[in-house]
Design a protein around this motif. Structure first.
Motif, PDB file in Angstrom:
ATOM      1  N   LEU A 187       6.730   3.537   1.789  1.00  0.00           N
ATOM      2  CA  LEU A 187       7.604   2.773   2.684  1.00  0.00           C
ATOM      3  C   LEU A 187       8.186   1.660   1.827  1.00  0.00           C
ATOM      4  CD1 LEU A 187       5.453   2.407   5.969  1.00  0.00           C
ATOM      5  CD2 LEU A 187       7.504   3.806   5.656  1.00  0.00           C
ATOM      6  N   ARG A 202      -3.180 -10.099   6.400  1.00  0.00           N
ATOM      7  CA  ARG A 202      -1.870  -9.464   6.240  1.00  0.00           C
ATOM      8  C   ARG A 202      -1.260  -9.034   7.567  1.00  0.00           C
ATOM      9  NH1 ARG A 202      -5.287  -5.121   5.253  1.00  0.00           N
ATOM     10  NH2 ARG A 202      -5.829  -5.347   3.071  1.00  0.00           N
ATOM     11  N   PHE A 254      -2.195  -1.029  14.504  1.00  0.00           N
ATOM     12  CA  PHE A 254      -2.947  -0.165  13.586  1.00  0.00           C
ATOM     13  C   PHE A 254      -2.548  -0.493  12.146  1.00  0.00           C
ATOM     14  CE2 PHE A 254      -3.170   4.153  11.458  1.00  0.00           C
ATOM     15  CZ  PHE A 254      -4.542   4.150  11.332  1.00  0.00           C
ATOM     16  N   MET A 255      -1.284  -0.898  11.986  1.00  0.00           N
ATOM     17  CA  MET A 255      -0.769  -1.283  10.670  1.00  0.00           C
ATOM     18  C   MET A 255      -0.121  -2.652  10.774  1.00  0.00           C
ATOM     19  SD  MET A 255      -1.099   0.991   8.165  1.00  0.00           S
ATOM     20  CE  MET A 255      -2.482   2.085   8.413  1.00  0.00           C
ATOM     21  N   ILE A 309       2.976  -0.498  14.565  1.00  0.00           N
ATOM     22  CA  ILE A 309       3.100  -1.957  14.648  1.00  0.00           C
ATOM     23  C   ILE A 309       2.720  -2.430  16.051  1.00  0.00           C
ATOM     24  CG2 ILE A 309       4.808  -3.826  14.708  1.00  0.00           C
ATOM     25  CD1 ILE A 309       6.077  -2.551  12.244  1.00  0.00           C
ATOM     26  N   PHE A 366       2.208   7.941   2.249  1.00  0.00           N
ATOM     27  CA  PHE A 366       3.642   8.120   1.964  1.00  0.00           C
ATOM     28  C   PHE A 366       4.249   6.753   1.646  1.00  0.00           C
ATOM     29  CE2 PHE A 366       2.678   8.022   6.482  1.00  0.00           C
ATOM     30  CZ  PHE A 366       3.329   6.856   6.877  1.00  0.00           C
ATOM     31  N   GLU A 394      -1.862   3.693  -2.310  1.00  0.00           N
ATOM     32  CA  GLU A 394      -3.069   4.216  -1.681  1.00  0.00           C
ATOM     33  C   GLU A 394      -2.790   4.816  -0.313  1.00  0.00           C
ATOM     34  OE1 GLU A 394      -3.544   0.659  -3.054  1.00  0.00           O
ATOM     35  OE2 GLU A 394      -4.349  -0.354  -1.297  1.00  0.00           O
ATOM     36  N   PRO A 408      -8.939   0.022  -0.457  1.00  0.00           N
ATOM     37  CA  PRO A 408      -7.493   0.134  -0.263  1.00  0.00           C
ATOM     38  C   PRO A 408      -6.914  -1.160   0.307  1.00  0.00           C
ATOM     39  CG  PRO A 408      -8.557   2.136   0.459  1.00  0.00           C
ATOM     40  CD  PRO A 408      -9.652   1.172   0.109  1.00  0.00           C
ATOM     41  N   GLY A 409      -5.848  -1.621  -0.285  1.00  0.00           N
ATOM     42  CA  GLY A 409      -5.182  -2.807   0.241  1.00  0.00           C
ATOM     43  C   GLY A 409      -5.592  -4.082  -0.458  1.00  0.00           C
ATOM     44  N   MET A 452       7.448   6.168  14.177  1.00  0.00           N
ATOM     45  CA  MET A 452       6.035   6.003  13.831  1.00  0.00           C
ATOM     46  C   MET A 452       5.727   4.554  13.457  1.00  0.00           C
ATOM     47  SD  MET A 452       4.528   8.646  11.168  1.00  0.00           S
ATOM     48  CE  MET A 452       2.887   9.271  11.226  1.00  0.00           C
ATOM     49  N   VAL A 453       6.679   3.964  12.732  1.00  0.00           N
ATOM     50  CA  VAL A 453       6.495   2.572  12.300  1.00  0.00           C
ATOM     51  C   VAL A 453       6.370   1.677  13.532  1.00  0.00           C
ATOM     52  CG1 VAL A 453       7.648   0.608  11.189  1.00  0.00           C
ATOM     53  CG2 VAL A 453       7.603   2.827  10.041  1.00  0.00           C
ATOM     54  N   CYS A 475       0.832  -1.218   0.000  1.00  0.00           N
ATOM     55  CA  CYS A 475       0.000   0.000   0.000  1.00  0.00           C
ATOM     56  C   CYS A 475       0.861   1.261   0.000  1.00  0.00           C
ATOM     57  CB  CYS A 475      -0.876   0.040   1.237  1.00  0.00           C
ATOM     58  SG  CYS A 475      -2.032  -1.320   1.332  1.00  0.00           S
ATOM     59  N   HIS A 476       1.965   1.230   0.735  1.00  0.00           N
ATOM     60  CA  HIS A 476       2.822   2.415   0.846  1.00  0.00           C
ATOM     61  C   HIS A 476       3.804   2.441  -0.321  1.00  0.00           C
ATOM     62  CE1 HIS A 476       1.676   3.818   4.938  1.00  0.00           C
ATOM     63  NE2 HIS A 476       1.304   2.567   5.082  1.00  0.00           N
TER      64      HIS A 476
HETATM   65  C1  HEC Z   1      -3.860  -2.034   3.258  1.00  0.00           C
HETATM   66  C2  HEC Z   1      -2.937  -1.001   2.916  1.00  0.00           C
HETATM   67  C3  HEC Z   1      -1.853  -0.706   3.936  1.00  0.00           C
HETATM   68  C4  HEC Z   1      -0.913  -1.572   4.437  1.00  0.00           C
HETATM   69  C5  HEC Z   1      -0.731  -3.040   4.097  1.00  0.00           C
HETATM   70  C6  HEC Z   1      -0.111  -0.797   5.349  1.00  0.00           C
HETATM   71  N1  HEC Z   1      -0.572   0.487   5.391  1.00  0.00           N
HETATM   72 FE1  HEC Z   1       0.143   1.960   6.589  1.00  0.00          FE
HETATM   73  N2  HEC Z   1      -1.353   3.188   5.981  1.00  0.00           N
HETATM   74  C7  HEC Z   1      -2.266   2.907   4.980  1.00  0.00           C
HETATM   75  C8  HEC Z   1      -3.161   4.025   4.821  1.00  0.00           C
HETATM   76  C9  HEC Z   1      -4.289   4.121   3.801  1.00  0.00           C
HETATM   77  C10 HEC Z   1      -2.774   4.990   5.772  1.00  0.00           C
HETATM   78  C11 HEC Z   1      -3.438   6.311   6.077  1.00  0.00           C
HETATM   79  C12 HEC Z   1      -4.431   5.964   7.152  1.00  0.00           C
HETATM   80  C13 HEC Z   1      -5.128   7.094   7.745  1.00  0.00           C
HETATM   81  O1  HEC Z   1      -4.733   8.226   7.513  1.00  0.00           O
HETATM   82  O2  HEC Z   1      -6.069   6.799   8.503  1.00  0.00           O
HETATM   83  C14 HEC Z   1      -1.626   4.429   6.476  1.00  0.00           C
HETATM   84  C15 HEC Z   1      -0.944   5.074   7.489  1.00  0.00           C
HETATM   85  C16 HEC Z   1       0.263   4.642   8.040  1.00  0.00           C
HETATM   86  C17 HEC Z   1       1.064   5.376   8.974  1.00  0.00           C
HETATM   87  C18 HEC Z   1       0.724   6.753   9.530  1.00  0.00           C
HETATM   88  C19 HEC Z   1      -0.114   6.565  10.754  1.00  0.00           C
HETATM   89  C20 HEC Z   1      -0.574   7.865  11.336  1.00  0.00           C
HETATM   90  O3  HEC Z   1      -0.851   7.867  12.536  1.00  0.00           O
HETATM   91  O4  HEC Z   1      -0.635   8.868  10.598  1.00  0.00           O
HETATM   92  C21 HEC Z   1       2.169   4.622   9.251  1.00  0.00           C
HETATM   93  C22 HEC Z   1       3.339   4.981  10.159  1.00  0.00           C
HETATM   94  C23 HEC Z   1       2.036   3.401   8.514  1.00  0.00           C
HETATM   95  N3  HEC Z   1       0.873   3.440   7.798  1.00  0.00           N
HETATM   96  C24 HEC Z   1       2.931   2.371   8.534  1.00  0.00           C
HETATM   97  C25 HEC Z   1       2.712   1.114   7.966  1.00  0.00           C
HETATM   98  C26 HEC Z   1       3.585  -0.025   8.168  1.00  0.00           C
HETATM   99  C27 HEC Z   1       4.865  -0.008   8.984  1.00  0.00           C
HETATM  100  C28 HEC Z   1       3.025  -1.061   7.479  1.00  0.00           C
HETATM  101  C29 HEC Z   1       3.537  -2.481   7.380  1.00  0.00           C
HETATM  102  C30 HEC Z   1       3.873  -3.129   8.620  1.00  0.00           C
HETATM  103  C31 HEC Z   1       1.813  -0.557   6.850  1.00  0.00           C
HETATM  104  N4  HEC Z   1       1.675   0.760   7.172  1.00  0.00           N
HETATM  105  C32 HEC Z   1       0.967  -1.317   6.059  1.00  0.00           C
HETATM  106  C33 HEC Z   1      -2.350   1.735   4.268  1.00  0.00           C
HETATM  107  C34 HEC Z   1      -1.622   0.593   4.534  1.00  0.00           C
END
Ligand code: HEC
Length: 438
Positions: free
Chosen positions: A53, A91, A74-75, A70, A51, A48, A233-234, A65-66, A41-42
């Protein structure tokens, strides 16, 4: 003798585990996990998430943040309770994976020396390295106005080919996924060549007000679809194994209903679908069925599907299965008031088959859930769907302030509510329980 051997094996295993645990983590150790679980996703292009990653620098820069996302789980986003029913497209990170990443971040997120080649995120694990056989998309980019308003836009994309094709995989296509909130799309066969597939507007922007007269133009393309599906998304490829698939007719129209997120700047959007063909016609045709709001049993939801303000209320629906079926995917759907979604089947012998439980429903994170193996629902079973809605001011997603009575008006905007459960299935055949979808 045997037990001594086992004991020795155990010791060796323990030793290797201990070695792994004491070895300091570098990016090289966690790279594969991070790329496969986050970069899907990132992504830097048409991702979608807000930013990218994808590289060491990306992760290093946001390591604090990561760690946080984790730790709080949340992610990566994953809504169903895996103890109720787990899915092939789960996932989540395992606890070992979480530990490794956190340890790595705690030790300063070092890059490590032996650089492993950059790995690409597999967005379509089951069709990796394959180019789509056909992409159907809109001709001209649509401009999503940067006026901070969400909007629903319908697009019609005609297609005409020399022959029918069997579909092995379907994948939503977009040049700019971050403005797309979610999409439903349906395929309709129009064999009648006197019908102009390009008649009417190429799209209908439903943002300001629902223009019924305009919407009626698309009715012939929506009344009797041969297949429909969606994207959130995802979500990656929807894939059908072995002999399963559905048949794309020679001539017809795809109608996309795109829910665009509100954006502050004008954005260009092209939407479409990538189709992967099977070499042989599918012996097992998959079907999709929609239960509840907008589908079968809409009027049988109990109590009547009117959600009173300022309370949490629960509605349910029971639908009998007329034939032995094998389930491939389940797809629950509610809108912003949704709080808890539960679905299970009860067989004629009173056995319960858990289908899905989403304890903290979130409109932002929806998905089609792929069963790990085909799940048999015997004829005469009752599918039970139970949806709980929080129509109080405590629900931060409540679109109405103060809360208002809400019901399903049938035009499916996000301010309506729905209790819908979609199933992708095929008629059951002996041995289906062993067919893996992983
Ligand atoms: C299914 C798609 C998807 C996956 C897989 C995903 N992300 Fe995200 N992530 C997003 C989206 C969309 C947002 C924005 C969410 C929001 O603003 O509510 C986000 C937001 C974040 C943020 C910002 C959180 C914040 O508080 O603003 C972080 C850090 C992040 N992701 C890290 C990760 C990490 C690390 C992983 C893997 C371990 C991961 N993401 C996997 C879709 C994904």
């Amino acid at each position: 003798m045997k037990s001594t051997l086992l004991y020795l094996l155990g010791l060796i295993l323990l030793a290797t585990l201990t070695v792994q645990q004491t070895h300091a983590q570098t990016y090289q150790d966690v790279k594969q996990i991070l790329i496969s679980k986050c970069a899907v996703c990132h992504k830097s292009t048409d991702g979608e998430a807000p930013f990218p990653l994808e590289t060491y620098q990306d992760f290093k820069k946001r390591s604090k943040m990561v760690k946080e996302v984790i730790q709080t789980s949340f992610m990566p986003p994953w809504m169903p309770n895996p103890h109720y029913q787990d899915f092939a497209n789960n996932r989540q990170l395992s606890s070992t994976e979480k530990e490794m990443i956190i340890k790595w971040i705690d030790s300063g997120a070092p890059e490590g020396k032996n650089k492993v080649k950059r790995q690409v995120a597999a967005s379509a694990p089951l069709l990796t390295d394959r180019k789509p056989d056909l992409t159907l998309k809109i001709d001209k980019p649509f401009i999503v106005k940067g006026n901070n308003k969400e909007r629903f836009v319908l697009f019609r994309v005609p297609f005409e080919m020399l022959e029918e094709n069997t579909i092995e995989g379907v994948e939503f296509y977009s040049n700019n996924k971050k403005v797309v909130h979610h999409v439903n799309y349906m395929f309709t066969s129009i064999p009648d060549i006197s019908m102009d597939l390009k008649a009417g507007d190429p799209y209908i922007d439903n943002a300001e007000e629902t223009d019924l007269k305009k919407l009626m133009q698309y009715e012939p393309y929506q009344t009797n679809p041969i297949f429909y599906t969606g994207w959130v998304p995802g979500a990656s490829v929807e894939y059908y194994p072995q002999d399963f698939g559905w048949t794309l007719p020679k001539r017809g129209v795809v109608v996309f209903t795109v829910h665009y997120s509100a954006t502050a700047t004008d954005e260009q959007s092209v939407v479409g679908v990538n189709l992967y063909f099977k070499k042989k016609p599918a012996k097992r045709q998959v079907r999709i069925i929609s239960l509840g709001s907008g589908g079968i049993g809409e009027r049988d939801i109990y109590p009547r599907f009117v959600i009173p303000p300022n309370q949490v209320s629960t509605f349910s629906l029971k639908i009998r299965t007329p034939e032995d079926q094998s389930l491939l995917y389940v797809w629950p759907h509610m809108h912003y008031l949704g709080k808890d979604f539960l679905a299970f089947a009860v067989t004629a012998q009173n056995d319960t088959i858990p289908l899905i439980h989403i304890p903290n429903w979130n409109f932002e994170w929806q998905e089609m859930y792929r069963m790990k193996k085909l799940v048999k629902i015997p004829a005469g079973s009752t599918i039970n769907i139970v949806g709980t809605y929080d129509n109080t001011a405590n629900n931060p997603q409540n679109p109405n302030s103060p809360p208002k009575q809400v019901y399903s008006t049938g035009n499916m905007t996000a301010k309506d509510e729905m209790l819908t459960f979609l199933l992708i299935y095929a008629p059951y055949q002996e041995g289906d329980e062993n067919v893996s979808l992983e």
